[in-house]
Design a protein around this motif. Structure first.
Motif, PDB file in Angstrom:
ATOM      1  N   PHE A 136       0.748  -1.180   0.056  1.00  0.00           N
ATOM      2  CA  PHE A 136       0.079  -0.007   0.057  1.00  0.00           C
ATOM      3  C   PHE A 136       0.874   1.202  -0.079  1.00  0.00           C
ATOM      4  O   PHE A 136       0.396   2.448   0.188  1.00  0.00           O
ATOM      5  CB  PHE A 136      -0.908  -0.039   1.171  1.00  0.00           C
ATOM      6  N   GLY A 137       2.016   1.109  -0.357  1.00  0.00           N
ATOM      7  CA  GLY A 137       3.006   2.298  -0.430  1.00  0.00           C
ATOM      8  C   GLY A 137       3.281   2.963   0.798  1.00  0.00           C
ATOM      9  O   GLY A 137       3.315   4.462   0.725  1.00  0.00           O
ATOM     10  N   ASP A 138       3.110   2.352   1.928  1.00  0.00           N
ATOM     11  CA  ASP A 138       3.271   3.041   3.232  1.00  0.00           C
ATOM     12  C   ASP A 138       4.797   3.089   3.437  1.00  0.00           C
ATOM     13  O   ASP A 138       5.222   2.604   4.465  1.00  0.00           O
ATOM     14  CB  ASP A 138       2.601   2.474   4.284  1.00  0.00           C
ATOM     15  N   ALA A 139       5.719   3.939   2.849  1.00  0.00           N
ATOM     16  CA  ALA A 139       6.988   3.847   3.100  1.00  0.00           C
ATOM     17  C   ALA A 139       7.459   4.311   4.469  1.00  0.00           C
ATOM     18  O   ALA A 139       8.470   3.566   5.010  1.00  0.00           O
ATOM     19  CB  ALA A 139       7.748   4.905   2.234  1.00  0.00           C
ATOM     20  N   PRO A 140       6.821   5.309   5.299  1.00  0.00           N
ATOM     21  CA  PRO A 140       7.320   5.451   6.421  1.00  0.00           C
ATOM     22  C   PRO A 140       7.238   4.259   7.586  1.00  0.00           C
ATOM     23  O   PRO A 140       7.964   3.963   8.276  1.00  0.00           O
ATOM     24  CB  PRO A 140       6.351   6.726   6.846  1.00  0.00           C
ATOM     25  N   TYR A 141       6.025   3.801   7.513  1.00  0.00           N
ATOM     26  CA  TYR A 141       5.860   2.620   8.131  1.00  0.00           C
ATOM     27  C   TYR A 141       6.548   1.239   7.734  1.00  0.00           C
ATOM     28  O   TYR A 141       7.289   0.763   8.776  1.00  0.00           O
ATOM     29  CB  TYR A 141       4.341   1.956   8.264  1.00  0.00           C
ATOM     30  N   LEU A 142       6.929   0.959   6.812  1.00  0.00           N
ATOM     31  CA  LEU A 142       7.899   0.077   6.257  1.00  0.00           C
ATOM     32  C   LEU A 142       9.176   0.364   6.763  1.00  0.00           C
ATOM     33  O   LEU A 142       9.916  -0.679   7.219  1.00  0.00           O
ATOM     34  CB  LEU A 142       7.482   0.010   4.754  1.00  0.00           C
ATOM     35  N   GLY A 143       9.703   1.529   6.490  1.00  0.00           N
ATOM     36  CA  GLY A 143      10.789   1.580   7.099  1.00  0.00           C
ATOM     37  C   GLY A 143      11.105   1.598   8.686  1.00  0.00           C
ATOM     38  O   GLY A 143      12.005   0.980   8.914  1.00  0.00           O
ATOM     39  N   ALA A 144       9.854   1.950   9.484  1.00  0.00           N
ATOM     40  CA  ALA A 144      10.092   1.648  10.818  1.00  0.00           C
ATOM     41  C   ALA A 144      10.082   0.172  11.295  1.00  0.00           C
ATOM     42  O   ALA A 144      10.538  -0.201  12.207  1.00  0.00           O
ATOM     43  CB  ALA A 144       8.867   2.446  11.414  1.00  0.00           C
ATOM     44  N   LEU A 145       9.265  -0.535  10.528  1.00  0.00           N
ATOM     45  CA  LEU A 145       9.026  -2.077  10.791  1.00  0.00           C
ATOM     46  C   LEU A 145      10.515  -2.485  10.342  1.00  0.00           C
ATOM     47  O   LEU A 145      11.068  -3.443  11.080  1.00  0.00           O
ATOM     48  CB  LEU A 145       8.157  -2.546   9.677  1.00  0.00           C
ATOM     49  N   LEU A 146      11.094  -2.127   9.274  1.00  0.00           N
ATOM     50  CA  LEU A 146      12.502  -2.809   8.904  1.00  0.00           C
ATOM     51  C   LEU A 146      13.584  -2.463   9.845  1.00  0.00           C
ATOM     52  O   LEU A 146      14.456  -3.222  10.295  1.00  0.00           O
ATOM     53  CB  LEU A 146      12.783  -2.270   7.507  1.00  0.00           C
ATOM     54  N   THR A 147      13.478  -1.256  10.480  1.00  0.00           N
ATOM     55  CA  THR A 147      14.399  -0.774  11.420  1.00  0.00           C
ATOM     56  C   THR A 147      14.136  -1.650  12.776  1.00  0.00           C
ATOM     57  O   THR A 147      15.311  -2.101  13.191  1.00  0.00           O
ATOM     58  CB  THR A 147      14.117   0.699  11.930  1.00  0.00           C
ATOM     59  N   SER A 148      13.060  -2.050  13.169  1.00  0.00           N
ATOM     60  CA  SER A 148      13.013  -3.207  14.247  1.00  0.00           C
ATOM     61  C   SER A 148      13.436  -4.401  14.035  1.00  0.00           C
ATOM     62  O   SER A 148      13.844  -5.074  14.686  1.00  0.00           O
ATOM     63  CB  SER A 148      11.266  -3.064  14.330  1.00  0.00           C
TER      64      SER A 148
END
Length: 385
Positions: free
Chosen positions: A326-338
């Motif tokens: 769904f193109g939610d780059a900020p949340y994707l980035g935060a999940l990958l950081t975790s």
């Protein structure tokens, strides 16, 4: 007091030590460096028979479903990777065929229960003869994904048979849903089955899968939506009695699959899941398994639940797919950081795996970071919903 001050200063900066590459998910073109490294590990695993057998045996010791779902996510990831990089298509197709052909052989030799949890044998299925939509749907999904990269007649014949069987069983249910386990229907499995039917639409130039999907969704909106959150429930009986409310380990993938049926409804489900289940703090992201209005038991789907914050391994893992789709780059980035903090990435040459995960988890991440081209091909060839 000094410890509190230090924590206040350093905790908001902790995520900076786990900086990720920009554009971790790209709708088209080359995979990100992380995606390429995940792909390299998965390919090497299935090209080394001994390593593959040992890896799958470890997963099966906990849950036979993980073996099966790892195959599905891998084939989907390989299909996306092949569509992104035609020069690598032959290698990806060879591994896809190895996965699919072995899966079909195991099902023939050992039956559907080989890929299911033990309670599948505990009582009769409502519809007879017994079949599992979990098994039929994901095999059909693998077959369809392979065919959308390159046609193979025997696989397509098998796909046609599975789609016909799934459609017939879904049509016989009051809620247009087939069982995955005895008298248990799962939105996860039914929406993936509809996704496989949309693949068949794309291959055959039809819209039968789309039409059934729209009817299924009309029933689901009327009978399978949690009134407090507006989210689809996760499981229910053949007759439509709700068993489990909304669960993150189902919802993120369900929303992804429903992009092939009703993109507006899919986006609404993602937005609701993001609000009810998603969480971020000082650069880190995670997902809960249940909304605050409903709580179920911790199980193999949810994975371990982190106290206080309620982070679920299962929900957080599939939230990566939701955020990418769904193109939610900020949340994707935060999940990958975790993920980089908690899953202990292991890099071996050009390959990447995670010590705190397993093959199904890494394959799901590959599917998330590679997603896009396959769904685009289905929509283009099978009639945009």
């Amino acid at each position: 007091m000094s410890l509190l001050i230090a924590a206040a200063v350093w905790l908001p900066c902790l995520h900076l030590f786990f900086r990720r590459e920009p554009a971790e998910h790209r709708p088209s073109g080359a995979l990100s460096p992380r995606g390429r490294a995940l792909l390299a590990h998965q390919l090497s695993l299935w090209e080394d028979a001994a390593a593959k057998e040992a890896t799958l045996a470890r997963m099966r010791a906990t849950n036979a479903e993980w073996d099966f779902m790892g195959r599905t996510f891998l084939v989907l990831g390989l299909a996306n990777a092949a569509l992104r990089d035609p020069a690598a298509e032959a290698r990806h197709l060879a591994v896809m065929d190895r996965v699919i052909d072995e899966t079909l052989a195991l099902e023939r030799e050992r039956g559907m229960l080989h890929f299911m949890m033990p309670y599948a044998a505990g009582r009769p299925f409502v519809q007879q003869p017994a079949r599992s939509l979990f098994v039929d749907g994901e095999i059909a999904l693998m077959l369809g994904a392979r065919a959308l990269v390159a046609r193979r007649a025997d696989h397509e014949a098998e796909l046609d048979a599975r789609v016909a069987e799934m459609r017939a069983r879904m049509e016989r249910s009051p809620v247009l849903s087939a069982e995955s386990y005895p008298d248990e229907c799962w939105t996860f499995c039914n929406t993936l089955a509809l996704g496989a039917m949309r693949m068949s639409d794309a291959l055959r130039g039809e819209r039968r899968g789309l039409e059934l999907g729209r009817r299924w969704l009309a029933v689901a909106r009327a009978r399978l939506v949690d009134p407090k959150t507006g989210l689809l429930v996760s499981s229910y009986t053949h007759g439509g009695r709700i068993l489990d409310g909304p669960e993150g380990s189902s919802l993120w993938l369900v929303a992804h699959a429903l992009l092939l049926i009703d993109p507006d409804f899919a986006r609404d489900q993602y937005a609701r899941a993001r609000r009810e289940l998603g969480a971020e703090l000082v650069g880190f992201g995670w997902a809960r398994e249940w909304p605050r209005s409903w709580s179920g038991p911790q199980d193999v789907d949810s994975g371990p639940i982190v106290p206080v914050v309620g982070a679920s391994a299962g929900s957080s893992g599939l939230a990566l797919l939701g955020a990418a789709a769904f193109g939610d780059a900020p949340y994707l980035g935060a999940l990958l950081t975790s993920l980089d903090l908690a899953a202990f990435p292991i890099r071996e040459g050009d390959r990447l795996r995670h010590a705190a995960s397993n093959q199904v988890g890494d394959a799901a991440l590959l599917h998330a970071l590679s997603s896009g081209p396959l769904w685009q091909r289905i929509a283009a060839a099978g009639g945009a919903p």
